[in-house]
Design a protein around this motif. Structure first.
Motif, PDB file in Angstrom:
ATOM      1  N   GLY A   1       0.992  -1.334   0.111  1.00  0.00           N
ATOM      2  CA  GLY A   1      -0.089  -0.165  -0.029  1.00  0.00           C
ATOM      3  C   GLY A   1       0.939   1.280   0.018  1.00  0.00           C
ATOM      4  N   PHE A   2       2.099   0.980   0.033  1.00  0.00           N
ATOM      5  CA  PHE A   2       3.006   2.172   0.147  1.00  0.00           C
ATOM      6  C   PHE A   2       4.042   1.804  -0.992  1.00  0.00           C
ATOM      7  N   THR A   3       4.687   2.984  -1.383  1.00  0.00           N
ATOM      8  CA  THR A   3       5.886   2.961  -2.423  1.00  0.00           C
ATOM      9  C   THR A   3       7.076   3.121  -1.624  1.00  0.00           C
ATOM     10  N   LEU A   4       8.218   2.724  -2.017  1.00  0.00           N
ATOM     11  CA  LEU A   4       9.414   3.060  -1.282  1.00  0.00           C
ATOM     12  C   LEU A   4       9.525   4.322  -0.689  1.00  0.00           C
ATOM     13  N   ALA A   5       9.378   5.442  -1.256  1.00  0.00           N
ATOM     14  CA  ALA A   5       9.237   6.835  -1.002  1.00  0.00           C
ATOM     15  C   ALA A   5       8.603   6.857   0.222  1.00  0.00           C
ATOM     16  N   ASP A   6       7.100   6.620   0.398  1.00  0.00           N
ATOM     17  CA  ASP A   6       6.379   6.598   1.313  1.00  0.00           C
ATOM     18  C   ASP A   6       6.925   6.037   2.648  1.00  0.00           C
ATOM     19  N   GLN A   7       7.598   4.764   2.538  1.00  0.00           N
ATOM     20  CA  GLN A   7       7.948   3.904   3.444  1.00  0.00           C
ATOM     21  C   GLN A   7       9.219   4.663   4.274  1.00  0.00           C
ATOM     22  N   LEU A   8      10.156   5.255   3.271  1.00  0.00           N
ATOM     23  CA  LEU A   8      11.224   5.796   3.822  1.00  0.00           C
ATOM     24  C   LEU A   8      10.924   7.056   4.478  1.00  0.00           C
ATOM     25  N   VAL A   9       9.819   7.927   4.290  1.00  0.00           N
ATOM     26  CA  VAL A   9       9.416   9.035   4.842  1.00  0.00           C
ATOM     27  C   VAL A   9       8.965   8.697   6.103  1.00  0.00           C
ATOM     28  N   ARG A  10       7.923   7.841   6.088  1.00  0.00           N
ATOM     29  CA  ARG A  10       7.318   7.492   7.351  1.00  0.00           C
ATOM     30  C   ARG A  10       8.204   6.880   8.484  1.00  0.00           C
ATOM     31  N   SER A  11       9.043   5.992   7.847  1.00  0.00           N
ATOM     32  CA  SER A  11      10.143   5.351   8.868  1.00  0.00           C
ATOM     33  C   SER A  11      11.107   6.295   9.380  1.00  0.00           C
ATOM     34  N   ALA A  12      11.550   7.326   8.770  1.00  0.00           N
ATOM     35  CA  ALA A  12      12.351   8.370   9.262  1.00  0.00           C
ATOM     36  C   ALA A  12      11.693   9.403  10.067  1.00  0.00           C
ATOM     37  N   PHE A  13      10.453   9.626   9.880  1.00  0.00           N
ATOM     38  CA  PHE A  13       9.583  10.764  10.657  1.00  0.00           C
ATOM     39  C   PHE A  13       9.426  10.162  12.058  1.00  0.00           C
ATOM     40  N   ALA A  14       9.160   8.799  12.230  1.00  0.00           N
ATOM     41  CA  ALA A  14       8.573   8.507  13.471  1.00  0.00           C
ATOM     42  C   ALA A  14       9.686   8.467  14.612  1.00  0.00           C
ATOM     43  N   PRO A  15      10.990   7.973  14.400  1.00  0.00           N
ATOM     44  CA  PRO A  15      11.999   7.824  15.469  1.00  0.00           C
ATOM     45  C   PRO A  15      12.807   9.189  15.396  1.00  0.00           C
ATOM     46  N   PHE A  16      13.098   9.908  14.612  1.00  0.00           N
ATOM     47  CA  PHE A  16      13.750  11.045  14.581  1.00  0.00           C
ATOM     48  C   PHE A  16      12.960  12.374  14.832  1.00  0.00           C
ATOM     49  N   GLU A  17      11.674  12.414  14.654  1.00  0.00           N
ATOM     50  CA  GLU A  17      10.969  13.571  15.176  1.00  0.00           C
ATOM     51  C   GLU A  17       9.611  13.091  16.158  1.00  0.00           C
ATOM     52  N   LEU A  18       8.907  12.338  15.845  1.00  0.00           N
ATOM     53  CA  LEU A  18       7.667  12.261  16.383  1.00  0.00           C
ATOM     54  C   LEU A  18       7.896  11.637  17.971  1.00  0.00           C
ATOM     55  N   ARG A  19       8.881  10.685  18.035  1.00  0.00           N
ATOM     56  CA  ARG A  19       9.034   9.981  19.270  1.00  0.00           C
ATOM     57  C   ARG A  19      10.066  10.791  20.225  1.00  0.00           C
ATOM     58  N   ARG A  20      10.531  11.797  19.758  1.00  0.00           N
ATOM     59  CA  ARG A  20      11.209  12.625  20.614  1.00  0.00           C
ATOM     60  C   ARG A  20      10.392  13.721  21.653  1.00  0.00           C
ATOM     61  N   ARG A  21       9.018  13.665  21.083  1.00  0.00           N
ATOM     62  CA  ARG A  21       7.943  14.206  21.953  1.00  0.00           C
ATOM     63  C   ARG A  21       7.419  13.447  23.262  1.00  0.00           C
ATOM     64  N   ARG A  22       7.148  14.219  24.184  1.00  0.00           N
ATOM     65  CA  ARG A  22       6.828  13.336  25.243  1.00  0.00           C
ATOM     66  C   ARG A  22       5.294  12.746  25.455  1.00  0.00           C
ATOM     67  N   LYS A  23       4.441  13.047  24.568  1.00  0.00           N
ATOM     68  CA  LYS A  23       3.055  12.760  24.731  1.00  0.00           C
ATOM     69  C   LYS A  23       2.708  12.370  23.226  1.00  0.00           C
ATOM     70  N   VAL A  24       2.061  11.174  22.843  1.00  0.00           N
ATOM     71  CA  VAL A  24       1.803  10.788  21.551  1.00  0.00           C
ATOM     72  C   VAL A  24       0.307  10.374  21.595  1.00  0.00           C
ATOM     73  N   ARG A  25      -0.410  10.910  20.488  1.00  0.00           N
ATOM     74  CA  ARG A  25      -1.533  10.210  20.230  1.00  0.00           C
ATOM     75  C   ARG A  25      -1.847   9.978  18.836  1.00  0.00           C
ATOM     76  N   GLU A  26      -2.649   8.755  18.667  1.00  0.00           N
ATOM     77  CA  GLU A  26      -2.774   7.988  17.421  1.00  0.00           C
ATOM     78  C   GLU A  26      -4.382   8.055  17.283  1.00  0.00           C
ATOM     79  N   VAL A  27      -4.588   8.863  16.139  1.00  0.00           N
ATOM     80  CA  VAL A  27      -6.099   8.930  15.466  1.00  0.00           C
ATOM     81  C   VAL A  27      -6.001   8.125  14.403  1.00  0.00           C
ATOM     82  N   SER A  28      -7.170   7.277  14.514  1.00  0.00           N
ATOM     83  CA  SER A  28      -7.529   6.205  13.127  1.00  0.00           C
ATOM     84  C   SER A  28      -9.063   7.010  12.544  1.00  0.00           C
ATOM     85  N   ILE A  29      -8.925   7.564  11.567  1.00  0.00           N
ATOM     86  CA  ILE A  29     -10.024   7.936  10.692  1.00  0.00           C
ATOM     87  C   ILE A  29     -10.630   7.016   9.579  1.00  0.00           C
ATOM     88  N   PHE A  30     -11.680   6.487   9.700  1.00  0.00           N
ATOM     89  CA  PHE A  30     -12.318   5.429   8.869  1.00  0.00           C
ATOM     90  C   PHE A  30     -13.203   6.283   7.862  1.00  0.00           C
TER      91      PHE A  30
END
Length: 250
Positions: free
Chosen positions: A137-166
């Motif tokens: 469901g993703f291209t290589l570019a999609d995967q590399l962007v999402r895999s870089a953003f999570a550890p290097f940006e998102l997880r450096r924050r203290r609080k994380v919320r995950e919202v699923s929209i159907f």
């Protein structure tokens, strides 16, 4: 603009220069020899990726947890005749010893545009079965962007919320993603790295946010990280109020 490897590498280097220094790439002449030897044309994004961290990616997992993606390991597993290597090129080996099934990760070279290619997965078994090929469901570019953003940006924050929209159909995802991104821009968040058609990455000094399209499931997945819980909660609650078929965790 879709993210290029230079964008992703620069983002990682800014966020964690010490981890970026641990990367070891494959010389480009070796990559060219590899392509010539196996008569394949790799997407430019993947060649650039290999040239940066194709020998060692340190403790960063660009294709997801448990996927070995160094070229030396992958070369050892190149097929004899069990699957069409010129159509599906393996870029990630499932290395989790507890995995029930080893679904390896492949570039679908049949649909490559020369720069990027969709990802698929299947078991690299003795017999190749086209019906067993599963869309990621993703291209290589999609995967590399999402895999870089999570550890290097998102997880450096203290609080994380995950919202699923159907949504009822996948056609609704793109407009909704652009709508949410525009709303976040109005709140002062900026694009912290170029995204793709299916992944957007935004933030400021106190908040980080990614939006991901899961086309096959007709779901938008919004990850919100913040230095203060109230900031993450405020964005999450706004999405819950705006979209009737939404849920939050974290």
């Amino acid at each position: 603009m879709n993210a290029r490897w230079d964008d992703i590498r620069a983002f990682i280097s800014r966020r964690s220069p010490e981890r970026a220094r641990a990367f070891v790439g494959v010389p480009r002449e070796e990559i060219a020899q590899f392509e010539a030897r196996y008569a394949i044309a790799l997407p430019a994004l993947y060649r650039d990726f290999l040239a940066t961290m194709g020998k060692d990616h340190g403790d960063f997992y660009p294709l997801g947890d448990h996927y070995a993606c160094d070229l030396d390991t992958l070369v050892e597993q190149l097929p004899g005749s069990n699957y069409p290597h010129d159509q599906y090129h393996k870029i990630g080996h499932e290395a989790d010893p507890e995995a029930i099934a080893e679904y390896d990760l492949f570039l679908d070279l049949r649909r490559s545009d020369g720069s990027d290619a969709p990802l698929v997965r299947f078991e690299d078994d003795e017999w190749f079965n086209l019906e067993a090929v599963k869309e990621v469901g993703f291209t290589l570019a999609d995967q590399l962007v999402r895999s870089a953003f999570a550890p290097f940006e998102l997880r450096r924050r203290r609080k994380v919320r995950e919202v699923s929209i159907f949504f009822e159909s996948a056609e609704e995802l793109g407009p909704a993603m652009r709508q949410i991104a525009a709303q976040m821009h109005a709140l002062g968040l900026v694009d912290v790295m170029p995204g793709t058609q299916k992944v957007a990455c935004l933030g400021d000094d106190t908040v980080s946010l990614s939006i991901q399209e899961y086309t096959q499931l007709s779901i938008l997945y919004v990850s919100i990280g913040a230095m203060a819980a109230k900031s993450a909660n405020r964005i999450a609650e706004g999405l819950l109020d705006q979209f009737s078929h939404a849920s939050v965790k974290g």
